[in-house]
Structure formats: C-alpha cells, structure tokens
Design an enzyme around this catalytic site. Sequence first.
Site, PDB file in Angstrom:
ATOM      1  N   HIS A  37       0.837  -1.207   0.000  1.00 58.50           N
ATOM      2  CA  HIS A  37       0.000   0.000   0.000  1.00 58.50           C
ATOM      3  C   HIS A  37       0.871   1.255   0.000  1.00 58.50           C
ATOM      4  CE1 HIS A  37      -2.718  -2.935   2.241  1.00 58.50           C
ATOM      5  NE2 HIS A  37      -3.510  -2.556   1.258  1.00 58.50           N
ATOM      6  N   GLN A 153      -8.752  -6.960 -10.610  1.00 58.39           N
ATOM      7  CA  GLN A 153      -9.391  -5.716 -10.140  1.00 58.39           C
ATOM      8  C   GLN A 153      -8.914  -4.518 -10.970  1.00 58.39           C
ATOM      9  OE1 GLN A 153      -9.931  -4.654  -5.841  1.00 58.39           O
ATOM     10  NE2 GLN A 153      -8.077  -3.486  -6.188  1.00 58.39           N
ATOM     11  N   MET A 184       3.023  -9.218  -0.702  1.00 62.94           N
ATOM     12  CA  MET A 184       2.467  -8.655   0.529  1.00 62.94           C
ATOM     13  C   MET A 184       0.954  -8.569   0.423  1.00 62.94           C
ATOM     14  SD  MET A 184       5.064  -5.753   1.793  1.00 62.94           S
ATOM     15  CE  MET A 184       6.784  -6.163   2.069  1.00 62.94           C
TER      16      MET A 184
HETATM   17  P1  AMP Z   1      -6.550  -3.715  -0.393  1.00 61.12           P
HETATM   18  O1  AMP Z   1      -6.335  -2.934   0.852  1.00 61.12           O
HETATM   19  O2  AMP Z   1      -6.138  -5.151  -0.280  1.00 61.12           O
HETATM   20  O3  AMP Z   1      -7.914  -3.509  -0.997  1.00 61.12           O
HETATM   21  O4  AMP Z   1      -5.529  -3.111  -1.454  1.00 61.12           O
HETATM   22  C1  AMP Z   1      -5.543  -1.736  -1.759  1.00 61.12           C
HETATM   23  C2  AMP Z   1      -4.650  -1.491  -2.945  1.00 61.12           C
HETATM   24  O5  AMP Z   1      -3.317  -1.886  -2.620  1.00 61.12           O
HETATM   25  C3  AMP Z   1      -5.063  -2.303  -4.167  1.00 61.12           C
HETATM   26  O6  AMP Z   1      -4.916  -1.510  -5.324  1.00 61.12           O
HETATM   27  C4  AMP Z   1      -4.084  -3.445  -4.142  1.00 61.12           C
HETATM   28  O7  AMP Z   1      -3.848  -4.009  -5.409  1.00 61.12           O
HETATM   29  C5  AMP Z   1      -2.839  -2.755  -3.620  1.00 61.12           C
HETATM   30  N1  AMP Z   1      -1.922  -3.741  -3.075  1.00 61.12           N
HETATM   31  C6  AMP Z   1      -2.187  -4.678  -2.132  1.00 61.12           C
HETATM   32  N2  AMP Z   1      -1.101  -5.447  -1.907  1.00 61.12           N
HETATM   33  C7  AMP Z   1      -0.131  -4.997  -2.746  1.00 61.12           C
HETATM   34  C8  AMP Z   1       1.213  -5.390  -3.013  1.00 61.12           C
HETATM   35  N3  AMP Z   1       1.787  -6.411  -2.369  1.00 61.12           N
HETATM   36  N4  AMP Z   1       1.921  -4.689  -3.938  1.00 61.12           N
HETATM   37  C9  AMP Z   1       1.335  -3.659  -4.600  1.00 61.12           C
HETATM   38  N5  AMP Z   1       0.078  -3.239  -4.382  1.00 61.12           N
HETATM   39  C10 AMP Z   1      -0.656  -3.893  -3.486  1.00 61.12           C
END
Ligand code: AMP
Length: 278
Positions: A37, A153, A184
Amino acid sequence: MRTIRGPGAMAAASALWRQRGLSVGFVPTMGALHEGHVSLVRRARAENRRVAVSIFVNPAQFGPQEDYRRYPRTLPADLARCRRAGADAVFCPEAGGVYPEGFSTQVEVRGLSDRLCGRFRPGHFKGVATVVLKLLNIVRPHAAYFGEKDFQQLVVIRRMAADLDLPVRVVGCPIIRESDGLAMSSRNRYLGREERSLAPLLHGALAWGARQPRGATPAVLLAGVRKRILRVPGISIDYVSLVDGRDLTDARARADGQRLLAAVRLGGTRLIDNVEVA
Ligand code: AMP
C-alpha cells in the site's frame, strides 16, 4: 495530515485542492496497510501535489462466507503509515456513510468480472466496481493508484473508467513482495507459522511458469505450475490461468502481454498472485 470521516467533508477538501490548481492523487485501500500500500501512496505523492488515501473495509465485496468480520482493522497504525508516506488526507468513512439507507445501485463490469476470481467470489467485482466508482466520485482525483497484486481488479477498474468516461488516470503499480517472494497482503497475517513458510512456493511456481520458453504451450506451462503448487501440503487450487493481460481471456497460444495468475487456499487463507509472462 487530515483524517476525514464524512463523504461531504472529503469531497469539499478535494474540491478546494482542485480549485487551487493542485493535482490530486488517490489510493483506495481496505486498511491493514503494508509496504505494498505504501508504495502506491509514495507513487501518488511523487506524481501529484495532493494525496488522499481511503481506508474502508467494503462489506459489498465480501461473500456471506468470507472474512468481512475478521478482516484486520489497524487504523492507528495505518494513519501513522499514511502520514510517513506523505498523504495529505485519509478518508475513513463509516459503512453507513458509504451505503446510506435506501442505497440501491450496483455497477457491473460484465465479462471481466465473471472469470478467474469472479467464478469463486460471485458478486465480488460488483462490490469493488461500485465502491471504487463512489470513492472516485467523492474524491474526484486526477489519478488513482491500484496494485497489480489484484490484477483482475485493475483490469476491471480500467474498463469501468473507460466505459463510463471517468475523468481519472488509472495507474497500475508493481507488486511489492516479502524477501522470500510472497506478495504482501493484509491477509498474510492469517497464515500460521508453517503456512507462512510454505506460502512463497506460490510465487515460486508462477515465476517458474514465467521462465518457460515460448515453445512451451499454455497447457504444458499451466500443468507445470499446478504440479509445483500442489507440492505444498494442504494447499488447494482455485485456478491457475494464463490470460491476455488486457481482457483476461484465456491464452490459446503464447503471445506478448500475457499474465499468469493463480488463486489458492492454504489452510483457511485465500492467496492470490500473478506474474507477467514474456
Ligand atoms: P486492499 O487494501 O487489499 O484492498 O488493497 C488496496 C490497494 O493496494 C489495491 O490496489 C491493491 O492491489 C494494492 N496492493 C495490495 N497489496 C499490494 C502489493 N503487495 N503490492 C502492490 N500493491 C498492493
């Protein structure tokens, strides 16, 4: 950095920025923030004069048997991370603020939402598209940042933005991994010690697939990846797919722009990952 609860207050803050001619970058999240994030917030920081992050565990994108109630919520630590990464505002609305009494609209990006994770999580991408459109309408950013970690997504949101003429640049950002290769994820904290030590094999199997020469057909490549994933005791596969990275259709032959994606279940935890295939 401001913490904002109400959609109206968030919209007003962002409107003021735009009136002052400041570009606005936006990073939607569900909190339990990690370096993945943070990489999005830093990218937004580098490309914009103002940065808003949203933290909202969106009930509409969880199925009835899924982990909405136990999804990790770590707001104080999240706010500290956002501050350190340079966010100007963190929007953390209540569910009732996003979905007030009488809320009746759903956004469906057909086709793209039904395959891959959509087959195993019916309604998930409807929930995602609906909340992302709402958040974009509230914040009205110039650019919005999404991780390739959730590759489907990202493709769904790009399609929605194009189809609905949204005045936003959708920016895809690379996957941030632990040093052993595990992507992650907020859900990694569900993994027990033994599961955590086995989980990097998922990325290992995908990386093996990505290294296969063009001579390997999709069927051969996918069989090899599945075999490697199934070496992990207790793992089950939702899917392993090689797709066109733009429209997520199954690859019939090897070509440029393909993506290898997988979703597995390890103990009670669902893990997803993907790699680019040259
Ligand atoms: P989430 O909180 O899981 O809904 O993720 C929020 C945003 O962070 C989304 O756009 C995810 O794709 C991105 N995200 C989550 N994990 C990672 C990661 N390991 N590397 C890059 N972006 C991430």
